[in-house]
Design an enzyme around this catalytic site. Structure first.
Site, PDB file in Angstrom:
ATOM      1  CB  ALA A 259      -0.962   0.075   1.103  1.00 11.77           C
ATOM      2  CG  ASP A 306       5.605 -11.095   3.787  1.00 14.86           C
ATOM      3  OD1 ASP A 306       4.967 -10.877   2.656  1.00 14.86           O
ATOM      4  OD2 ASP A 306       6.605 -11.883   3.854  1.00 14.86           O
ATOM      5  CB  CYS A 378       6.034   1.555 -12.000  1.00 14.73           C
ATOM      6  SG  CYS A 378       7.070   1.431 -10.741  1.00 14.73           S
TER       7      CYS A 378
HETATM    8  C1  LIG Z   1       5.039  -0.034  -5.813  1.00 14.17           C
HETATM    9  S1  LIG Z   1       5.235  -0.049  -4.079  1.00 14.17           S
HETATM   10  C2  LIG Z   1       3.369   0.592  -3.812  1.00 14.17           C
HETATM   11  C3  LIG Z   1       2.888   1.816  -4.149  1.00 14.17           C
HETATM   12  C4  LIG Z   1       1.457   2.315  -3.754  1.00 14.17           C
HETATM   13  N1  LIG Z   1       0.529   1.117  -3.987  1.00 14.17           N
HETATM   14  C5  LIG Z   1       1.013   3.457  -4.057  1.00 14.17           C
HETATM   15  O1  LIG Z   1       0.123   3.613  -5.004  1.00 14.17           O
HETATM   16  O2  LIG Z   1       1.377   4.341  -3.518  1.00 14.17           O
HETATM   17  C6  LIG Z   1       5.270  -1.267  -3.585  1.00 14.17           C
HETATM   18  C7  LIG Z   1       5.162  -1.188  -1.890  1.00 14.17           C
HETATM   19  O3  LIG Z   1       5.224  -2.680  -1.526  1.00 14.17           O
HETATM   20  C8  LIG Z   1       5.886  -2.796  -0.274  1.00 14.17           C
HETATM   21  N2  LIG Z   1       6.349  -4.527  -0.146  1.00 14.17           N
HETATM   22  C9  LIG Z   1       7.175  -4.852  -0.617  1.00 14.17           C
HETATM   23  N3  LIG Z   1       7.119  -6.182  -0.186  1.00 14.17           N
HETATM   24  C10 LIG Z   1       6.191  -6.366   0.514  1.00 14.17           C
HETATM   25  C11 LIG Z   1       5.202  -7.568   1.114  1.00 14.17           C
HETATM   26  N4  LIG Z   1       5.831  -8.773   1.117  1.00 14.17           N
HETATM   27  N5  LIG Z   1       4.283  -7.161   1.924  1.00 14.17           N
HETATM   28  C12 LIG Z   1       3.663  -6.007   1.763  1.00 14.17           C
HETATM   29  N6  LIG Z   1       4.335  -5.187   1.179  1.00 14.17           N
HETATM   30  C13 LIG Z   1       5.405  -5.236   0.437  1.00 14.17           C
HETATM   31  C14 LIG Z   1       6.877  -1.887  -0.071  1.00 14.17           C
HETATM   32  O4  LIG Z   1       7.462  -1.574   0.769  1.00 14.17           O
HETATM   33  C15 LIG Z   1       6.378  -0.768  -1.134  1.00 14.17           C
HETATM   34  O5  LIG Z   1       6.171   0.014  -0.391  1.00 14.17           O
END
Ligand SMILES: C[S@@+](CC[C@H](N)C(=O)[O-])C[C@H]1O[C@@H](n2cnc3c(N)ncnc32)[C@H](O)[C@@H]1O
Length: 440
Positions: A259, A306, A378
């Protein structure tokens, strides 16, 4: 003409790019520290512009520095390499008088505590001016030097997009326009446009993106009417397209599994009154989700966890919609974050593809039959997009791709890919899948 203090923004830029290239830090984080000492908005903008320019022109600037500096500076003097590279980028761009650029670079060295290298900086830059044509001829003409990307990433993009790779890499070196998302809970598109016109900002609307406005020029957030009051957000058109794939309706139970910083969660909540759970693995980044919701006057269940291990946070009630805006190479947003090309490594990609697969497979059972999962990145790399989607569809017989004609981008098999610069948008991939009822 740069002011007599033109050395400070140039030094800030040199320090920030040194942090990226030598220490693997993100440029935005490094700049946030190095810009702290700059009082004037104009100086901060210059430092940002120059550091971005060097990220885009690093192979050529680095080549010139190594040609022009006969003896490698001592380790403790390493910053001079970046001071010179910044000045060379400026000289190549020829936006400022050369004399002022050289003077500022010499002063930057001084302020960096490299007084003993003033003469070297001056001599190298004067030498460049004299030998410019000859050095330009000696510059390798390969795409790495011409387009400013590391070889491995360039080859990867070329192999994924044999027809479009050069256009993609060129678009990654352009400055993106400013995209706004209008919070239509607070005011209408017409009211937003009028308020922007009233402060001298022209906008255009974009077909298929009903909340989006594109500004005709970049401005500071503080100049945007309604931003502080949560009436506007900054979000690229490609990211705004994500919500369209979710086919939202009031009252749905929605999971945003990745998120932070909350851009897409907020868009979902602005669109419909529904029950949203926002999960994020990084507690510090999760604070940004709460800050985003506070500004926009939105609320949701916000959890640290996670997403690929739902047994640690899930309450057992299935979701109608799941959004996986997955961690990815960010190869589609290089025009916004030009440092990404130097920070990513080929091994990162393998780890990201594994993580994306874990997220998709781990979250699929949480979707109710008839529900929709949207996978977004992205990225423009096929391993993270079509190949990932193909693998998922092959391994889940109860998943059916939802075709959504008319969405921006190229239709892939499966999914939709927006290439960077297309429709003035970032590079982005979307896949929407429906979970079939048993036996259907
Ligand atoms: C592309 S960004 C998301 C951007 C967000 N959806 C927005 O529109 O503002 C991906 C996010 O996933 C998180 N992330 C990475 N691995 C994850 C996991 N296993 N579970 C939950 N979040 C995770 C990262 O920390 C990062 O904040």
């Amino acid at each position: 003409m740069p002011t007599p203090t033109g050395a400070e923004p140039r030094l800030a830029a040199a320090k920030a790019v040194a942090a990226v290239l030598d220490r693997g830090r993100a440029l935005d984080d490094a700049l946030a520290e190095d810009l702290r000492g700059l009082d004037k908005a104009r100086d901060r903008a210059l430092a940002r512009r120059l550091s971005h320019a060097l990220m885009r022109d690093w192979p050529a600037a680095n080549f010139l520095v190594t040609q022009l500096v006969a003896r490698r500076p001592a380790r403790r003097d390493r910053l001079v390499h970046f001071i010179l590279a910044i000045a060379l980028v400026e000289l190549r761009q020829a936006r400022e008088p050369a004399r002022a650029v050289v003077h500022s670079a010499v002063e930057s060295a001084d302020r960096a505590g490299l007084r003993h290298l003033r003469g070297l900086v001056n001599a190298v830059l004067r030498n460049y001016q004299r030998r410019q044509a000859e050095l330009q001829r000696a510059m390798p003409s390969d795409p790495v030097h011409r387009l400013g990307y590391p070889g491995w990433l360039l080859e990867r993009i070329r192999s994924d997009w044999p027809e479009d790779w050069e256009r993609i890499l060129t678009a990654g070196n352009a400055s993106p326009p400013l995209w706004l998302r209008v919070n239509r809970r607070r005011w209408s598109i017409d009211q937003a446009r009028q308020a922007l016109t009233d402060v001298g900002l022209d906008t255009r609307m974009v077909a298929g993106l009903p909340d989006a406005l594109v500004l005709d020029r970049r401005v500071a957030i503080s100049e945007l009417p309604g931003f502080e009051e949560g009436r506007l957000s900054i979000q690229d058109g490609a990211a705004q397209a994500t919500v369209e794939y979710l086919r939202l309706e009031p009252g749905l139970r929605v999971l945003d599994a990745c998120a932070a910083p909350g851009g897409k969660s907020a868009h979902v909540l602005e669109r419909e009154a529904l029950d949203l759970t926002a999960v994020e693995i990084d507690p510090r980044r999760l604070e940004r989700v709460s800050a985003t919701f506070d500004r926009l006057g939105l609320s949701a269940r916000v959890l640290v966890g996670d997403a690929a291990e739902p047994q640690t946070w899930w309450d057992g009630v299935p979701y109608d919609r799941i959004l996986i805006d997955a961690p990815c190479s960010a190869s589609g947003v290089i025009r916004r974050h030009p440092d990404i090309r130097w920070l990513r490594r080929p091994d990162d990609l393998k780890a990201l593809v594994r993580l994306q697969a874990r997220l998709l497979d781990g979250l699929w059972p949480l979707l109710r039959p008839g529900g929709i999962l949207v996978y977004a990145t992205c990225s423009i790399l096929k391993a993270e997009n079509e190949a990932q989607a193909q693998r998922f569809l092959e391994q889940h017989a109860d998943a059916r791709i939802l075709h959504q004609p008319g969405r921006p981008g190229h239709v892939q098999t499966p999914g939709h890919q927006i290439l960077p610069g297309e429709g003035d948008m970032d590079g982005f991939y979307h896949l929407a899948v429906e979970r079939l009822h048993r036996g259907s």
